[in-house]
Design a protein around this motif. Structure first.
Motif, short mmCIF file in Angstrom:
data_model
loop_
_atom_site.label_atom_id
_atom_site.label_comp_id
_atom_site.label_asym_id
_atom_site.label_seq_id
_atom_site.Cartn_x
_atom_site.Cartn_y
_atom_site.Cartn_z
N LEU A 1 9.84 -9.13 -42.89
CA LEU A 1 11.15 -8.77 -43.43
C LEU A 1 12.05 -8.18 -42.36
N LEU A 2 11.48 -7.32 -41.52
CA LEU A 2 12.27 -6.69 -40.47
C LEU A 2 12.73 -7.70 -39.42
N ARG A 3 11.91 -8.68 -39.13
CA ARG A 3 12.37 -9.73 -38.20
C ARG A 3 13.55 -10.49 -38.78
N ALA A 4 13.52 -10.74 -40.08
CA ALA A 4 14.62 -11.45 -40.71
C ALA A 4 15.89 -10.61 -40.73
N TRP A 5 15.74 -9.30 -40.75
CA TRP A 5 16.89 -8.40 -40.84
C TRP A 5 17.32 -7.85 -39.49
N SER A 6 16.63 -8.19 -38.42
CA SER A 6 16.85 -7.52 -37.13
C SER A 6 18.24 -7.74 -36.56
N SER A 7 18.94 -8.78 -37.00
CA SER A 7 20.30 -9.00 -36.48
C SER A 7 21.30 -8.03 -37.10
N ALA A 8 20.92 -7.36 -38.19
CA ALA A 8 21.85 -6.46 -38.88
C ALA A 8 21.78 -5.04 -38.36
N ALA A 9 20.66 -4.65 -37.76
CA ALA A 9 20.49 -3.26 -37.34
C ALA A 9 19.37 -3.16 -36.32
N LEU A 10 19.35 -2.06 -35.60
CA LEU A 10 18.25 -1.78 -34.69
C LEU A 10 16.97 -1.52 -35.48
N VAL A 11 15.86 -2.08 -35.03
CA VAL A 11 14.57 -1.90 -35.70
C VAL A 11 13.69 -1.00 -34.85
N VAL A 12 13.11 0.03 -35.47
CA VAL A 12 12.15 0.90 -34.78
C VAL A 12 10.79 0.65 -35.41
N ASP A 13 9.87 0.11 -34.62
CA ASP A 13 8.55 -0.28 -35.09
C ASP A 13 7.51 0.42 -34.23
N PRO A 14 6.54 1.12 -34.82
CA PRO A 14 5.53 1.81 -34.01
C PRO A 14 4.72 0.86 -33.14
N ARG A 15 4.59 -0.39 -33.54
CA ARG A 15 3.83 -1.34 -32.72
C ARG A 15 4.52 -1.60 -31.38
N ALA A 16 5.83 -1.49 -31.33
CA ALA A 16 6.54 -1.68 -30.07
C ALA A 16 6.16 -0.57 -29.09
N THR A 17 6.03 0.66 -29.59
CA THR A 17 5.62 1.77 -28.73
C THR A 17 4.19 1.58 -28.26
N ARG A 18 3.32 1.18 -29.19
CA ARG A 18 1.92 0.94 -28.81
C ARG A 18 1.83 -0.14 -27.74
N THR A 19 2.61 -1.22 -27.89
CA THR A 19 2.59 -2.30 -26.92
C THR A 19 3.04 -1.83 -25.54
N SER A 20 4.05 -0.96 -25.52
CA SER A 20 4.53 -0.45 -24.23
C SER A 20 3.47 0.39 -23.54
N TYR A 21 2.71 1.17 -24.32
CA TYR A 21 1.61 1.95 -23.73
C TYR A 21 0.51 1.03 -23.22
N GLU A 22 0.16 0.01 -23.99
CA GLU A 22 -0.88 -0.93 -23.58
C GLU A 22 -0.52 -1.63 -22.28
N ALA A 23 0.77 -1.90 -22.09
CA ALA A 23 1.21 -2.59 -20.87
C ALA A 23 1.08 -1.70 -19.64
N ARG A 24 1.16 -0.38 -19.82
CA ARG A 24 1.13 0.54 -18.68
C ARG A 24 -0.26 1.06 -18.37
N LEU A 25 -1.19 0.98 -19.32
CA LEU A 25 -2.52 1.57 -19.15
C LEU A 25 -3.56 0.48 -18.89
N PRO A 26 -4.70 0.88 -18.30
CA PRO A 26 -5.77 -0.11 -18.04
C PRO A 26 -6.25 -0.77 -19.32
N GLY A 27 -6.55 -2.06 -19.25
CA GLY A 27 -6.97 -2.80 -20.42
C GLY A 27 -8.28 -2.31 -21.00
N TRP A 28 -9.14 -1.69 -20.18
CA TRP A 28 -10.44 -1.24 -20.67
C TRP A 28 -10.34 0.07 -21.47
#
Length: 234
Positions: free
Chosen positions: A76-103
């Motif tokens: 639903l949020l993807r369908a609505w994302s053009s109307a407003a900024l979306v804050v999703d906790p998974r985006a924060t988790r993904t950013s941490y995963e990208a900066r930290l070791p995979g193990w």
């Protein structure tokens, strides 16, 4: 709530100081359609499966899209994302995963990822402009924190709850290949069930800090084609 050929529009406005609320069409005064529990601020659209629905909010509103894991919030949020900024906790988790070791297991840095999400959420709420927030909505402390943060920022807070049921949510988890643990899912299921039971019985408490709540079921979930942010506060 007004209707036009092929589309049903639900305009959700936060209650006034007198405790009232309203749902009305874009071209007329607020009036109570079937399913609207005035003055408690709940718009129950479950079972309204015949037409598409558009939700309309003030231009500075923050809307929490809630429901069990797997209920369809992200879709639903993807369908609505053009109307407003979306804050999703998974985006924060993904950013941490990208900066930290995979193990490194997520459980090790989960507290910092959650804190980072809350910091970003607070910053975006303070920043103004329309906002969509991804949250299960089952944790009372999180609802209180969101309401306080929005109140301090001087902006209205609303909720949209996807009430699809545990079975449908579990099917959604398996289809996306992200299955929540039984313990965590049980916590969310019980918390959301308590919230829904309360609002169905009493409406939104005046002290909740939430201006309105819209309830969807499985049948309507895929027919909410648009969310609009515009106009001033009511």
């Amino acid at each position: 709530m007004s209707t036009s050929p092929g589309t049903e529009h639900a305009t959700v406005r936060p209650p006034g100081r007198g405790g009232g609320g309203g749902a009305g069409g874009d071209d007329g005064p607020a009036r109570r359609p079937a399913g609207f529990l005035a003055p408690r601020g709940v718009v129950d659209l479950r079972g309204r499966n015949g037409r598409d629905v558009t939700l309309s909010y003030p231009s500075d509103a923050a809307v929490v899209v809630a429901g069990l894991p797997g209920s369809g919030k992200s879709t639903l949020l993807r369908a609505w994302s053009s109307a407003a900024l979306v804050v999703d906790p998974r985006a924060t988790r993904t950013s941490y995963e990208a900066r930290l070791p995979g193990w490194l297991p997520y459980a090790v840095y989960r507290p910092w990822a959650r804190l980072g999400h809350l910091r970003r959420l607070r910053s975006e709420i303070r920043g103004g402009g329309p906002l969509l927030v991804h949250d299960c909505g089952s944790r009372p402390w999180m609802r209180r924190w969101l309401a306080r943060t929005a109140l301090r920022a001087g902006r209205p807070l609303h909720m949209v709850v996807l009430d699809v049921g545990p079975r449908e949510a579990l099917l959604g988890q398996h289809s996306r290949r992200r299955v929540t643990s039984r313990r965590v899912f049980g916590v969310h299921r019980r918390g959301l069930a308590r919230l829904l039971a309360r609002v169905e019985r009493e409406g939104l408490p005046a002290a909740s800090g939430i201006g309105s709540m819209v309830l969807f079921d499985r049948g309507l979930r895929d027919r909410v084609t648009e969310v609009r942010f515009g106009g001033g506060r009511t």
